[in-house]
Design an enzyme around this catalytic site. Structure first.
Site, PDB file in Angstrom:
ATOM      1  N   GLU A   1      46.215  37.546  44.832  1.00  0.00           N
ATOM      2  CA  GLU A   1      45.553  37.866  43.731  1.00  0.00           C
ATOM      3  C   GLU A   1      46.200  37.038  42.539  1.00  0.00           C
ATOM      4  OE1 GLU A   1      42.711  40.612  43.072  1.00  0.00           O
ATOM      5  OE2 GLU A   1      42.482  40.560  45.088  1.00  0.00           O
TER       6      GLU A   1
ATOM      7  N   HIS B   1      46.678  45.833  40.178  1.00  0.00           N
ATOM      8  CA  HIS B   1      47.313  44.743  40.252  1.00  0.00           C
ATOM      9  C   HIS B   1      48.711  44.910  39.252  1.00  0.00           C
ATOM     10  CE1 HIS B   1      43.631  42.059  40.283  1.00  0.00           C
ATOM     11  NE2 HIS B   1      44.207  41.826  41.008  1.00  0.00           N
TER      12      HIS B   1
ATOM     13  N   CYS C   1      44.469  39.508  31.790  1.00  0.00           N
ATOM     14  CA  CYS C   1      43.913  39.143  32.915  1.00  0.00           C
ATOM     15  C   CYS C   1      42.907  37.767  32.528  1.00  0.00           C
ATOM     16  CB  CYS C   1      42.816  40.214  33.221  1.00  0.00           C
ATOM     17  SG  CYS C   1      43.689  41.842  33.688  1.00  0.00           S
TER      18      CYS C   1
END
Ligand code: SUG
Length: 434
Positions: A173, A247, A370
């Site tokens: 990711e 995350h 993000c």
């Protein structure tokens, strides 16, 4: 001299709430709510303007092409484009949502970066993430590779790697699970090399595993030519993953020699964190300022609700730091208290806070950090990035007019079956990239 540039993803015209983010409570909670693509894109752009105004080089990455009809055809839907959209809408609304996803806007997940100062071959390594955990995100990898390869084609020493094979143990990711620590902006091409922390989700023994595989972390470190003593492979704490920390950047953050993490960010990591402190001291001749936030100061639940750790920290022209927080932090008193403590603490370089309204992204689990990929560049490398992607006031004004012209104010999942809207989105992209 190394400079940190930020690359933000433009929110796409089909930004919507599909409830697709694995382990992402905000995404699950917003499923099927109407979205506001125009407001979302303008909010993201406003963040880029804010960062650029602080003197930080800021670039944007154009949206990926959606809906991705080729992807739907690969899944067996056939006929004209209109037929494909209709039959997927009748068959599986989640596939329809995935083909229209605007999740590429969260560029922290686009890639992992090692600047030239840190790699054995002195090249700038950018590894595109395979995003293999999510149906709607795995499609990003190829287009992203194309985009970054083009953008960095003239950048001296840059190598843009294709995503790792899309296998579950290699799920990746990107920078959302990576923290690069360094002595400071100016010193990383000299004596002090960066130290890299990669965080995987393999420590969870049952149920939903975290979104990064340990094999991925190790492969990225190898591929980027990082030496063993520069690399720390940590694991996410299973309690954090269960609380909605999908995350690492939802529970830990870092900028240069400052690292802030929740006490439950990592699993069984006390010895490694002690070694991290020593290695940083040796590598950059100064202490790593590691701030541990205890559960009593901010619970895991409050961390996820406020998205405090997903704030974006940038360096001001005078060397102090500004923390850019989502407005949600103002609604969680313990988050607000921590921010004020950090600002008041003389040892902590954070000198200022800016709160930004990012509710369209936040409702899908995406905060300020993000929305950006950090890339540390030499001045020569920075000058080689095509200027058409650079954000200054004039370009931001132009993008803002483009958004106003093309983006719907409100969108429902049911609108995604309409070929007319698909053609409108493709035309919008052609108009941007022409
Ligand atoms: O992958 N949300 C994204 C949010 C990514 C946040 N990034 C970082 N923490 N770095 C995700 O879960 C929701 C899409 C939807 O449900 O429509 C989504 O993909």
């Amino acid at each position: 001299m190394t400079i940190e540039a930020n690359f933000d993803g433009l929110v796409g015209p089909s930004h919507h709430y599909g409830g697709l983010g694995v382990g992402n409570l905000a995404s699950l909670g917003s499923q099927n709510q109407p979205s506001h693509p125009r407001a979302g894109a303008l909010q993201g752009l406003e963040k880029m303007r804010t960062v650029a105004a602080l003197g930080v080089p800021q670039f944007f990455l154009p949206p990926c092409r959606r809906p991705n009809i080729d992807w739907l055809r690969a899944l067996g839907f056939a006929g004209s484009d209109a037929d494909v959209l209709k039959s997927v809408a009748d068959t599986d609304i989640r596939l329809l949502s995935a083909a229209w996803s605007s999740a590429f806007m969260w560029t922290a997940n686009a890639a992992t970066v090692t600047p030239s100062s840190d790699s054995a071959d002195r090249r700038l390594h950018i590894s595109v993430a395979n995003l293999a955990s999510n149906l709607h995100r795995q499609q990003e990898a190829d287009q992203r590779h194309e985009q970054l390869a083009e953008m960095f084609s003239k950048v001296p020493g840059a190598v843009v790697h294709r995503a790792l094979p899309s296998a579950y143990p290699l799920r990746d990711e990107g920078a959302a699970n990576h923290m690069r620590l360094s002595g400071g902006t100016g010193d990383s091409d000299g004596a002090g090399q960066g130290v890299h922390v990669l965080v995987d989700g393999d420590a969870v023994s049952s149920g939903f595993l975290g979104r990064q595989g340990r094999h991925c972390s190790a492969a990225i470190a190898r591929r980027h030519g990082l030496s063993e003593d520069q690399v720390f492979l940590l694991q996410q704490h299973p309690d954090a993953v269960a609380a909605g920390v999908f995350h690492n950047d939802v529970i830990a953050t870092s900028h240069q020699y400052l690292m802030i993490h929740h006490a439950k960010a990592f699993f069984d990591a006390a010895a490694e964190l002690e070694r991290l402190d020593q290695v940083c001291r040796r590598s950059f001749g100064r202490d790593l300022l590691r701030v541990v936030v205890e559960e009593s100061a901010l619970s895991l639940k409050e961390a996820v609700a406020s998205y405090l750790f997903n704030s974006q920290i940038v360096t001001n022209v005078d060397g102090t730091f500004t923390i850019i927080c989502p407005e949600n932090c103002q609604a969680v008193p313990s988050a607000e208290t921590l921010i004020q403590q950090w600002i008041a603490d003389d040892r902590n370089p954070i000198a200022d806070v800016i709160y930004l309204p990012l509710d369209q992204s936040m409702a899908n689990g995406g905060g300020p950090a993000c929305l950006r990929l950090r890339i540390q560049l030499t001045t020569e490398q920075l000058a080689a990035i095509p200027q058409e992607y650079s954000i200054d006031d004039a370009r931001a004004d132009r993008l803002s007019r483009w958004i106003e012209c093309w983006y719907p104010e409100t969108l429902q999942i049911s609108d995604l079956a309409d070929l007319g809207f698909a053609e409108h989105c493709w035309a919008a992209l052609d108009d941007l990239i022409k």
